[in-house]
Design a protein around this motif. Structure first.
Motif, PDB file in Angstrom:
ATOM      1  N   LEU A  91     -18.882  19.167   9.486  1.00  0.00           N
ATOM      2  CA  LEU A  91     -17.795  19.100   8.497  1.00  0.00           C
ATOM      3  C   LEU A  91     -17.565  17.669   8.037  1.00  0.00           C
ATOM      4  CD1 LEU A  91     -15.240  21.583  10.134  1.00  0.00           C
ATOM      5  CD2 LEU A  91     -16.700  21.998   8.149  1.00  0.00           C
ATOM      6  N   VAL A  92     -17.514  16.753   8.977  1.00  0.00           N
ATOM      7  CA  VAL A  92     -17.306  15.335   8.621  1.00  0.00           C
ATOM      8  C   VAL A  92     -18.454  14.856   7.742  1.00  0.00           C
ATOM      9  CG1 VAL A  92     -17.154  12.977   9.537  1.00  0.00           C
ATOM     10  CG2 VAL A  92     -15.901  14.828  10.661  1.00  0.00           C
ATOM     11  N   HIS A  93     -19.662  15.217   8.125  1.00  0.00           N
ATOM     12  CA  HIS A  93     -20.829  14.777   7.350  1.00  0.00           C
ATOM     13  C   HIS A  93     -20.780  15.312   5.923  1.00  0.00           C
ATOM     14  CE1 HIS A  93     -24.939  13.790   6.275  1.00  0.00           C
ATOM     15  NE2 HIS A  93     -25.071  15.032   5.860  1.00  0.00           N
ATOM     16  N   LEU A  94     -20.500  16.602   5.780  1.00  0.00           N
ATOM     17  CA  LEU A  94     -20.479  17.193   4.434  1.00  0.00           C
ATOM     18  C   LEU A  94     -19.370  16.561   3.587  1.00  0.00           C
ATOM     19  CD1 LEU A  94     -21.075  20.980   5.270  1.00  0.00           C
ATOM     20  CD2 LEU A  94     -22.730  19.336   4.349  1.00  0.00           C
ATOM     21  N   ALA A  95     -18.212  16.359   4.190  1.00  0.00           N
ATOM     22  CA  ALA A  95     -17.103  15.752   3.439  1.00  0.00           C
ATOM     23  C   ALA A  95     -17.442  14.308   3.062  1.00  0.00           C
ATOM     24  CB  ALA A  95     -15.825  15.806   4.269  1.00  0.00           C
ATOM     25  N   ASP A  96     -18.001  13.564   4.007  1.00  0.00           N
ATOM     26  CA  ASP A  96     -18.321  12.145   3.745  1.00  0.00           C
ATOM     27  C   ASP A  96     -19.380  11.986   2.654  1.00  0.00           C
ATOM     28  OD1 ASP A  96     -16.549  11.219   5.600  1.00  0.00           O
ATOM     29  OD2 ASP A  96     -18.060  10.631   7.095  1.00  0.00           O
ATOM     30  N   THR A  97     -20.307  12.917   2.608  1.00  0.00           N
ATOM     31  CA  THR A  97     -21.403  12.768   1.638  1.00  0.00           C
ATOM     32  C   THR A  97     -21.037  13.351   0.266  1.00  0.00           C
ATOM     33  OG1 THR A  97     -22.419  14.742   2.619  1.00  0.00           O
ATOM     34  CG2 THR A  97     -23.291  12.603   3.314  1.00  0.00           C
ATOM     35  N   HIS A  98     -19.814  13.860   0.141  1.00  0.00           N
ATOM     36  CA  HIS A  98     -19.313  14.345  -1.156  1.00  0.00           C
ATOM     37  C   HIS A  98     -17.932  13.758  -1.416  1.00  0.00           C
ATOM     38  CE1 HIS A  98     -22.615  16.976  -0.193  1.00  0.00           C
ATOM     39  NE2 HIS A  98     -22.711  17.196  -1.487  1.00  0.00           N
ATOM     40  N   PRO A  99     -17.863  12.432  -1.538  1.00  0.00           N
ATOM     41  CA  PRO A  99     -16.558  11.751  -1.598  1.00  0.00           C
ATOM     42  C   PRO A  99     -15.712  12.163  -2.798  1.00  0.00           C
ATOM     43  CG  PRO A  99     -18.370  10.226  -2.097  1.00  0.00           C
ATOM     44  CD  PRO A  99     -18.992  11.502  -1.626  1.00  0.00           C
ATOM     45  N   VAL A 123     -24.014  29.033  17.180  1.00  0.00           N
ATOM     46  CA  VAL A 123     -23.926  28.679  15.763  1.00  0.00           C
ATOM     47  C   VAL A 123     -22.702  27.794  15.590  1.00  0.00           C
ATOM     48  CG1 VAL A 123     -25.050  30.779  14.945  1.00  0.00           C
ATOM     49  CG2 VAL A 123     -22.569  30.762  15.158  1.00  0.00           C
ATOM     50  N   PRO A 124     -22.689  26.906  14.618  1.00  0.00           N
ATOM     51  CA  PRO A 124     -23.655  26.772  13.544  1.00  0.00           C
ATOM     52  C   PRO A 124     -24.828  25.854  13.889  1.00  0.00           C
ATOM     53  CG  PRO A 124     -21.866  25.216  13.184  1.00  0.00           C
ATOM     54  CD  PRO A 124     -21.534  25.984  14.438  1.00  0.00           C
ATOM     55  N   THR A 125     -25.921  26.081  13.129  1.00  0.00           N
ATOM     56  CA  THR A 125     -26.948  25.059  12.975  1.00  0.00           C
ATOM     57  C   THR A 125     -27.114  24.870  11.473  1.00  0.00           C
ATOM     58  OG1 THR A 125     -28.133  25.821  14.948  1.00  0.00           O
ATOM     59  CG2 THR A 125     -29.357  24.424  13.407  1.00  0.00           C
ATOM     60  N   ALA A 152     -16.443  27.603   9.082  1.00  0.00           N
ATOM     61  CA  ALA A 152     -15.848  26.444   8.398  1.00  0.00           C
ATOM     62  C   ALA A 152     -16.924  25.635   7.670  1.00  0.00           C
ATOM     63  CB  ALA A 152     -15.106  25.559   9.398  1.00  0.00           C
ATOM     64  N   VAL A 153     -18.118  25.574   8.262  1.00  0.00           N
ATOM     65  CA  VAL A 153     -19.219  24.842   7.625  1.00  0.00           C
ATOM     66  C   VAL A 153     -19.657  25.572   6.360  1.00  0.00           C
ATOM     67  CG1 VAL A 153     -21.553  23.949   7.959  1.00  0.00           C
ATOM     68  CG2 VAL A 153     -19.940  23.947   9.873  1.00  0.00           C
ATOM     69  N   HIS A 154     -19.765  26.891   6.484  1.00  0.00           N
ATOM     70  CA  HIS A 154     -20.123  27.709   5.318  1.00  0.00           C
ATOM     71  C   HIS A 154     -19.079  27.521   4.213  1.00  0.00           C
ATOM     72  CE1 HIS A 154     -21.322  32.005   3.786  1.00  0.00           C
ATOM     73  NE2 HIS A 154     -21.637  31.055   2.945  1.00  0.00           N
ATOM     74  N   TRP A 155     -17.818  27.524   4.614  1.00  0.00           N
ATOM     75  CA  TRP A 155     -16.716  27.379   3.649  1.00  0.00           C
ATOM     76  C   TRP A 155     -16.834  26.048   2.898  1.00  0.00           C
ATOM     77  CZ3 TRP A 155     -10.866  27.616   5.449  1.00  0.00           C
ATOM     78  CH2 TRP A 155     -10.045  27.730   4.321  1.00  0.00           C
ATOM     79  N   LEU A 156     -17.115  24.990   3.644  1.00  0.00           N
ATOM     80  CA  LEU A 156     -17.230  23.675   2.999  1.00  0.00           C
ATOM     81  C   LEU A 156     -18.456  23.601   2.087  1.00  0.00           C
ATOM     82  CD1 LEU A 156     -14.923  21.803   3.665  1.00  0.00           C
ATOM     83  CD2 LEU A 156     -16.522  20.278   4.770  1.00  0.00           C
ATOM     84  N   LEU A 157     -19.541  24.244   2.481  1.00  0.00           N
ATOM     85  CA  LEU A 157     -20.729  24.271   1.610  1.00  0.00           C
ATOM     86  C   LEU A 157     -20.365  24.916   0.267  1.00  0.00           C
ATOM     87  CD1 LEU A 157     -23.470  25.384   4.187  1.00  0.00           C
ATOM     88  CD2 LEU A 157     -23.410  23.180   2.980  1.00  0.00           C
TER      89      LEU A 157
END
Ligand SMILES: N[C@@H](CCC(=O)N[C@@H](CS)C(=O)NCC(=O)O)C(=O)O
Length: 210
Positions: free
Chosen positions: A69-77, A52-54, A14-19
């Motif tokens: 996931l929350v961090h990536l979403a929050d930093t790309h509003p 994983v993940p790291t 899911a992290v890879h997907w969001l990246l």
């Protein structure tokens, strides 16, 4: 630059997907489960839990799929994958993300590693109990989607929908997979149609459930 330590189809997915979805420049580093690289001293330096993940961001390692996931979403509003901190839907977003992380994902951990909660030789009993709990979780989420969907927060996908889709995929070989519930199936159909999902499959060399 971000570096994601991953294993194909695992919680890193899911992290890879969001990246990919957020077009965040990143590198991938495969953690080879076959050779138990996740328990190697070098990897344990990055992730003391040996999972994983790291995600290494600017040289610092970070763990826990939901937090990432929350961090990536929050930093790309601009992508609107998480409501802002002061938005009315913020708490709903956190509630679903935490629910998936605290309730559903640990049940899958028990499904995949049934010796962990009860020791060797009790895998069948663990599977039977876990299956009931996973299915009742799907039923509750499906009922929520029936009333408030088609996504967890309504008419727009959020990072928790990406997370939910990964967890749904994990159920694909279970006796009653998540897609047996109609509203979950519809959500999975929408999420799987995203170009980023195809890209994720290509990069992780995944098959099935696409
Ligand atoms: N709470 C962690 C759990 C991660 C987790 O359990 N990852 C599994 C793959 S899905 C793993 O790395 N398993 C290898 C092992 O436990 O040896 C997270 O969400 O990041």
């Amino acid at each position: 630059m971000h570096t994601l330590y991953y294993s194909p189809g695992a919680a890193s997915m899911a992290v890879h997907w969001l990246l990919i979805e957020l077009a965040i420049p990143h590198e991938l580093s495969l953690v080879d489960f076959e050779s138990r690289a996740q328990k190697s001293p070098a990897y344990l330096e990055l992730n003391p839990h040996g999972v994983v993940p790291t995600l290494v961001i600017d040289g610092r390692p970070h763990a826990e799929a939901a937090a990432l996931l929350v961090h990536l979403a929050d930093t790309h509003p601009e992508a609107r994958l998480s409501p802002p901190v002061d938005a009315p839907r913020r708490l709903d977003f956190l509630q679903w993300t935490f629910h998936l992380a605290n309730v559903l994902q640990p049940l899958f951990r028990m499904w995949w590693y049934p010796h962990e909660p009860a020791g060797e030789g009790r895998e069948e009993a663990v599977h039977a109990a876990t299956r009931v709990r996973i299915e009742s979780a799907w039923a509750r989420i499906d009922a929520h989607l029936a009333q408030h969907g088609p996504y967890l927060l309504g008419d727009w996908p959020c990072a928790a929908d990406f997370y939910l889709t990964m967890l749904m995929r994990w159920s694909r070989h279970m006796p009653r997979p998540a897609t047996a519930w109609p509203h979950l199936d519809a959500l999975a159909g929408r999420m799987r149609a995203l170009p980023s999902f195809r890209e994720l499959y290509a990069r992780e060399g995944l098959a099935e459930w696409i």
